[in-house]
Design a protein around this motif. Sequence first.
Motif, PDB file in Angstrom:
ATOM      1  N   UNK A 244      39.594  46.350  47.743  1.00  0.00           N
ATOM      2  CA  UNK A 244      40.060  46.919  46.477  1.00  0.00           C
ATOM      3  C   UNK A 244      40.632  48.312  46.661  1.00  0.00           C
ATOM      4  N   UNK A 245      40.783  48.758  47.887  1.00  0.00           N
ATOM      5  CA  UNK A 245      41.343  50.083  48.154  1.00  0.00           C
ATOM      6  C   UNK A 245      42.221  50.011  49.384  1.00  0.00           C
ATOM      7  N   UNK A 246      43.157  50.932  49.462  1.00  0.00           N
ATOM      8  CA  UNK A 246      44.111  50.951  50.568  1.00  0.00           C
ATOM      9  C   UNK A 246      43.403  51.344  51.855  1.00  0.00           C
ATOM     10  N   UNK A 247      43.838  50.729  52.956  1.00  0.00           N
ATOM     11  CA  UNK A 247      43.256  51.006  54.265  1.00  0.00           C
ATOM     12  C   UNK A 247      43.456  52.459  54.649  1.00  0.00           C
ATOM     13  N   UNK A 248      42.531  52.960  55.440  1.00  0.00           N
ATOM     14  CA  UNK A 248      42.614  54.323  55.958  1.00  0.00           C
ATOM     15  C   UNK A 248      42.017  54.346  57.354  1.00  0.00           C
TER      16      UNK A 248
END
Length: 723
Positions: free
Chosen positions: A495-499
């Motif tokens: 649910x969140x962009x990769x980092x």
Amino acid sequence: MKNNSKLNFIAIVSAVLFFSLTSCSDEFHLNREESSDGKTYISINASMSSARTINAPVSDAEIGKLTDFILSGKYDTSSEYEELAEAGSFSELAAMKIPVTDGRWTFRLTAEYGESEFSAECQTSIEFEKINPVSFELSPSYKYGGLKLNFSFTGTADKAELLLLDDKQEMQIESKNIESFTASEGMNHFTYTRDIQDDFERLSPGTYYIIVKFYADGVYDALNVYEDYIRIASDRVTSADIALDLNDVYTIQYELNGGESSGTFINKVSRKSGAVTVPSVTKEGFIFDGWYSDSEYTAKVSSINVSTLKNNLTLYAHFVEPVLYVSSTGIDSDSAGWKADSPLATLNAAVANISSMSAADYVWTIFIDGSVSGNQIIPDSMTASNAKALVLAGQHGLDDDGIPLDALDANQSGTTLTVNTAVPVTVTNLKITGGKFSGDEEDKGGGITISSVSTVLLADGALVTGNSSYNGGGINSSGSLYIYGSAVVGTKDASSVASASSYGNKAEAYGGGIYAEYKANGGIFLGYKLDETGTRVEAELTGGIYQNYNSGSDAYAYSGGGVYSNATLMMASGTVAYNAGPKGGGMTLGKSSTLIGGTIRDNSVSEQTYFSGALRLENWVTVSIGGSISIPSGSDGNHCVYISSTNSNFKIISELEEDTVARIRPPYWDTENRVILTSDDEDLLKTQYTRFSIVSQTYEENGETVTVNWYIGEDGILTNVAP
């Protein structure tokens, strides 16, 4: 062949008799005696010579077997013979003084032995009032011989084949099948004869070669072969007694265990049979593993060495289902893997078992139990002759969150799964994790490496996550990759962009999730699978490519957060989301591709200059687009498609379902006929071009930010004139 006797020939008939007083020669005149009564006589004196054949020499006693002696003669001036004397035996003849007149005579002596006649002639001069000795060298008038061979043997034989040949074994004299034997004293017997009195059976004197082959019913090869030379002499029956011990006959029973075969089953053998190859057997739904000499299937038999047989043999057909089991608690052994409670330890061992099978029509399944560690390889030695396809499946399915309960785990050392076979490999309900390559291993994927001849299908429940590499953190493919069902490359339910600290798979250069090299007829296929005939068909992808990360620091070179593809990419369904990289946050496409369904959303790039958060099209790339494909630009409008070259564009191939399909950043903002959209159907282009928008141009001028709006005309060309 066993042969306990030599060929013992017994001479029962004289072939040549020599009456060897030197006769018809004047040197014997000195031996002539005066007759006591003043009359003239002849006498017969004889002795035997040492003449012999290959048989024993004729003894002096043989002369006594001659009977019916008749002496006749004719005077020099006479034309007809007159009988001079008769005798029943040679001793009687030798005792006679036979009266004759003096002068030149021709004498003839005949005698008989059984049915044979012996004869000789002699010319000599007879002296007056003397006893004149006359010598004859008798020879048989019968110029043929006979044969009698008595065979006796132990063992089981049902027939024999006899060949009589010339001594060079070039010409066949007789071929005879012996179909029955007589039994006595624990042995079987038969006699072979050539009747000396029969015009068709008698043999000319000389050397012959005999071959006798013994057979048992049901045994193709001969049990034993008897071979020898035989010498036939004139007027003699050559005889021998021959004893043999035949090789034992063993029976072979076959337990088919529900199988059937059109092959040839050899049920009887002997030690002369040579190697016996056992036929294959089929059983519906099962694979024939081979024949075993025990019902526990521990001793496999591929052929029978009859020279070592000592007992009858039973062979058991072993069938297996096309299923193998692998577990971290297993043991790699020949007998393991066929049952869930006796698994193998490695996928490599399971594949080796399959590679030993002839099962071209079967789809094999290897169940993975728990977490199996190490670098697993499916080599090119597994071919289409071994399997139609291979399925790698987690044995325990998915947990409540849809995460596989079973895994292949490389423990952060090397590729987790390498696929080199041309047999299609499907992964389902299985996690591929722990793969790691550091440095510039450009052709190695962290999770899966797919060779140029290979095809991998990620199906329901497949999860490739927790892997890293230089190119293709999750998967590096030079072949064909299909993703459908609930399969995910990256982080499921992200649910969140990769980092840098949160990602599913990571690459240092290209393709955080997937890197694909060009292959004719290969590529990446999202929302597709292969049907039973091997034809590519659409198959809904409810999973996709999520939260993969490209950590490359060179924004001008490194690309592809989710996917970097130098191969054809086709997308019919699925989602590409929350991936991140320097360029092409969602996907970078280096070859012409097709997008007809699915969603590319919420991806990110660290270099925002080129607005390539969704897609980046490299040079000379045409993306065919249509159907339900959706590439939303996001709330900030920066999730866009960057066309990096004036030679690249979109080609509309069907009506689009989304009002706004994608926001495009062109290579340049100008009116130099920059083609953004094309179509083979002009009317289609005119109805669909409004579904795309162009990123506005902004620049600084006199300290102020200037914004210029750009559009796509109905001809698909970039324009700054609003429609």
